[in-house]
Design a protein around this motif. Structure first.
Motif, mmCIF file in Angstrom:
data_model
loop_
_atom_site.group_PDB
_atom_site.id
_atom_site.type_symbol
_atom_site.label_atom_id
_atom_site.label_comp_id
_atom_site.label_asym_id
_atom_site.label_seq_id
_atom_site.Cartn_x
_atom_site.Cartn_y
_atom_site.Cartn_z
ATOM 1 N N HIS A 117 -50.380 3.526 -31.188
ATOM 2 C CA HIS A 117 -49.933 2.699 -32.313
ATOM 3 C C HIS A 117 -49.730 1.237 -31.924
ATOM 4 C CE1 HIS A 117 -49.114 6.766 -33.757
ATOM 5 N NE2 HIS A 117 -49.191 6.262 -34.971
ATOM 6 N N GLY A 118 -50.313 0.832 -30.797
ATOM 7 C CA GLY A 118 -50.328 -0.581 -30.427
ATOM 8 C C GLY A 118 -48.985 -1.174 -30.093
ATOM 9 N N LEU A 119 -48.041 -0.343 -29.611
ATOM 10 C CA LEU A 119 -46.713 -0.853 -29.275
ATOM 11 C C LEU A 119 -46.577 -1.205 -27.798
ATOM 12 C CD1 LEU A 119 -44.529 1.708 -31.302
ATOM 13 C CD2 LEU A 119 -45.055 -0.657 -31.935
ATOM 14 N N GLU A 120 -47.687 -1.032 -27.030
ATOM 15 C CA GLU A 120 -47.585 -1.227 -25.583
ATOM 16 C C GLU A 120 -47.427 -2.699 -25.196
ATOM 17 O OE1 GLU A 120 -52.133 -0.986 -26.173
ATOM 18 O OE2 GLU A 120 -50.285 -0.370 -27.160
ATOM 19 N N PHE A 121 -47.602 -3.607 -26.160
ATOM 20 C CA PHE A 121 -47.422 -5.029 -25.854
ATOM 21 C C PHE A 121 -46.029 -5.529 -26.247
ATOM 22 C CE2 PHE A 121 -51.987 -4.380 -26.718
ATOM 23 C CZ PHE A 121 -52.465 -4.657 -25.452
ATOM 24 N N ASP A 122 -45.216 -4.618 -26.798
ATOM 25 C CA ASP A 122 -43.854 -4.983 -27.201
ATOM 26 C C ASP A 122 -42.970 -5.091 -25.957
ATOM 27 O OD1 ASP A 122 -40.956 -4.242 -27.981
ATOM 28 O OD2 ASP A 122 -41.884 -4.748 -29.903
ATOM 29 N N LEU A 123 -42.305 -6.210 -25.809
ATOM 30 C CA LEU A 123 -41.480 -6.475 -24.632
ATOM 31 C C LEU A 123 -40.391 -5.419 -24.446
ATOM 32 C CD1 LEU A 123 -40.670 -8.440 -22.317
ATOM 33 C CD2 LEU A 123 -39.238 -9.634 -23.978
#
Length: 705
Positions: A158-164
């Motif tokens: 779900h593309g959350l791997e770039f969330d700090l």
């Protein structure tokens, strides 16, 4: 204005601002007034007052206000009220669901958190970054690696791997699973790193026993220009203590003092106390503790543990008594574990029994760590039957209680029973660990079970795949050498795949002292002085070997060498508990108020012993003096002073419990056997190595120690 105060952490100012708003502005609160105020509540009573105002004004149906109420109640542990507010909400957004999930997670209620998550999914609401951060924390807490990995997969999908924040939570989770490789990979892949990211990776290595790497990451963090915060310092305090870096530890303390952090944050203050205690600076630890403006249960636990870890068991018990006088600081599991360890170390049986009663009253007897410490306490206080009774009353599905009971039997010289317990452990399907085999090998060593010990060493490697560490090798050397197989023990050391440390060479030197092997003792001592030159005990052992061989000149040289290096021999002492008071006797001490009575009792006992054939063994007098003076020296050994005091201070035929900081000498061992026969008493002596139960002129060790 109120919101700005809260964002900056000035919670009291925010609430004062609200009071002024009500009294002077003539305006009514609206939907935006209460969420920051609920966050500012330092106590649940403040939150309840705001809840009343919210109800009066009819704002309880507002989704933001209701979610803030859920957060507030959950933060203070009132999950029932939080759930009621949540269930009464006419509409819930993702923030409301997150508030309830994080509330359960923060209070360790994983099952309820997952139920809320299922209900959220059933309504078609997808997890966001806040949801997954809460779940990652709970899975880490309960060591659920599979669920944590599944959440990681969801994050990537779900593309959350770039969330700090998500990446920081992932680092923390993998660190809890001791998976430093994945934690490091996530950290290195992060484009943006904040101070929390650096704190997470530093803490990951510090908590997984790699303080050197943790310190290297801190240096790298400094090079980026980021300034450390409180949590950075907490991790560094632990890291510096682990590597025994006193210089940087003191610098770190100065750094926190300049910023006033120690006085403002109890967590940091506790970390500094713990740091100094682990470094052995108990005085500094106490000074920091006393300067803390607010002390919580962890502050007291840290001080008690610090005393116990530094061999100051009496001070640990005294600190516990001071803690009992503090209102509003009830002891927890950590307190019981710390104080029971101190009681075990000091042999404070009555104090330990009193604490046992308190633990039972608090319903914590089934806690595996508290129960194990009780087993250890009774075992080390000479009450092996009580230790066994407790052992069968607590959960035994992990190796922790098994290790304790095996170790206790080893201390008492019951090697056969220790081996039977190990067999029972295997039958119950409990996986032994490296500590199990240290306890087992030590038990075999104390009982002279050479073949069984060698077989256990083999089973450890071949059946359980446990790679031997220095403690295992030290036990094996002790096993062989104590049994008189000194040459075989030396060959074993020569073939070790890792470099022997002080414990290994020390075991060999100790056996050379017992068996009078001066040549190999000299070789062992040379190796010892290379790896641990500051340990005075090894110089004493070597000088004793030469004294036994009558080589007084060489003995004098060894002692002079130690003296020139500023090393001082640890004085021999023995303690006995009489009428809830510990009496400590030092060898040759004549200052006790009852010295004349003690001396008279010893004179009578010595005469009776000689009537039974006792002949003083002058080999245990390590001074070149006349025979009559040698006899006086033997009679004034600390354990004999303690035994005589016990005889004149207790009822006839009642048992005596003596604790000695050094190994019992051979002459005192013979004398105590005879005293037990003459006085018809059981005399239980715990020396630095093991227990001796003297009764009817016989010792439980079978004269093998």
């Amino acid at each position: 204005m109120m919101s700005s105060y809260v964002r900056c952490g000035f919670f009291s100012a925010a609430i004062d601002c609200y009071r002024k708003f009500l009294l002077s502005s003539g305006l009514r609160p609206d939907f935006y007034t209460f969420p920051p105020l609920l966050k500012a509540c330092g106590h649940v009573l403040e939150g309840k007052r705001f809840h009343c105002s919210i109800m009066k004004l009819g704002f309880q149906s507002d989704v933001f206000v209701a979610a803030s109420l859920v957060h507030m109640y959950a933060r203070h542990g009132y999950l029932g009220v939080a759930r009621q507010v949540f269930d009464d909400m006419p509409f819930r957004d993702i923030g409301s669901w997150n508030a309830m999930i994080s509330g359960y997670c923060q209070n360790g209620n994983a099952a309820e958190a997952l139920d809320i998550l299922s209900a959220m999914k059933s309504q078609g609401i997808k997890m966001d970054s806040v949801t997954v951060c809460s779940l990652l924390a709970i899975f880490a807490q309960f060591d659920d690696a599979l669920s944590g990995i599944l959440i990681h997969v969801y994050i990537i999908k779900h593309g959350l791997e770039f969330d700090l924040f998500v990446n920081n939570a992932l680092i923390n989770m993998y660190a809890k699973f001791s998976n430093l490789g994945d934690a490091l990979q996530i950290f290195e892949s992060m484009v943006v790193k904040d101070v929390v990211s650096w704190n997470s990776i530093i803490a990951a290595y510090e908590q997984n026993n790699d303080p050197v790497t943790a310190c290297l990451f801190f240096k790298e963090m400094q090079s980026t220009g980021l300034k450390p915060d409180l949590l950075t310092v907490v991790s560094l305090a632990s890291s510096f203590a682990q590597v025994n870096d006193s210089r940087n530890s003191k610098s770190l303390h100065c750094f926190t003092l300049r910023r006033g952090w120690v006085l403002k944050d109890v967590v940091l203050g506790n970390a500094v106390v713990d740091m100094y205690a682990k470094l052995g600076y108990v005085g500094y630890a106490l000074q920091v503790f006393e300067e803390l403006p607010a002390k919580d249960v962890i502050s007291w636990n840290t001080l008690i543990t610090g005393y116990a870890q530094n061999g100051l068991a009496s001070e640990a018990i005294e600190a516990y008594h001071l803690m009992e006088e503090c209102e509003g600081i009830p002891p927890n599991e950590g307190t019981w574990v710390s104080i029971l360890t101190a009681c075990a170390s000091a042999g404070a049986l009555k104090e330990g029994m009193r604490i046992h009663a308190l633990i039972s009253r608090n319903g914590l007897i089934a806690d595996i760590f508290v129960g194990t410490c009780l087993i250890d306490m009774y075992g080390k206080c000479g009450r092996l039957d009580d230790a066994m009774s407790l052992f069968y009353d607590i959960p035994r599905n992990t190796s922790v209680p098994w290790n304790a009971i095996i170790s206790c039997h080893g201390l008492h010289g019951h090697g056969d029973k220790a081996l039977k317990l190990f067999e029972e452990m295997q039958k119950e399907g409990v996986e032994p660990d490296h500590i199990t085999f240290v306890s087992l090998l030590s038990a075999c060593s104390h009982a002279g079970l050479v073949d069984e010990g060698q077989r256990s060493f083999q089973v450890m490697q071949e059946k359980y795949g446990i790679k031997p560490g220095l403690k295992h090798y030290g036990c094996m050397v002790d096993l062989l050498a104590r049994a008189g197989l000194i040459e075989k023990a030396y060959d074993f050391i020569q073939n070790m795949p890792i470099r022997p440390d002080a414990s290994v060479w020390g075991a060999l030197l100790g056996a050379c002292r017992i068996h009078g092997n001066a040549e190999l003792g000299t070789l062992a001592s040379d190796r010892l002085f290379e790896v641990d030159p500051e340990n005075v005990g090894y110089h004493v052992l070597l000088s004793n070997i030469y004294a036994n061989a009558g080589k007084w000149d060489v003995m004098g040289e060894v002692r002079s060498f130690a003296r020139d290096r500023g090393l001082r021999k640890t004085p021999g002492w023995s303690s006995i508990e009489v009428n809830n008071t510990f009496e400590v006797f030092y060898t040759g001490n004549q200052t006790h108020p009852k010295y004349e009575e003690i001396h008279n009792e010893l004179r009578i006992l010595t005469a009776k012993m000689k009537g039974l054939g006792y002949i003083p063994d002058f080999r245990f007098v390590l001074q070149d003096v006349e025979d009559d003076e040698k006899e006086d020296i033997l009679t004034s050994h600390s354990e004999r002073l303690a035994i005589a005091f016990g005889i004149i201070s207790t009822f006839p035929k009642s048992p005596l419990r003596i604790f000695k900081n050094l190994r019992v000498c051979g002459d005192c061992h013979i004398a105590t056997k005879l005293i037990s026969l003459i006085t018809e008493r059981e005399i239980i002596v715990r020396d630095s190595n093991r227990f001796h139960h003297f009764k009817d002129g016989i010792c439980s060790c079978g004269d093998y120690w």
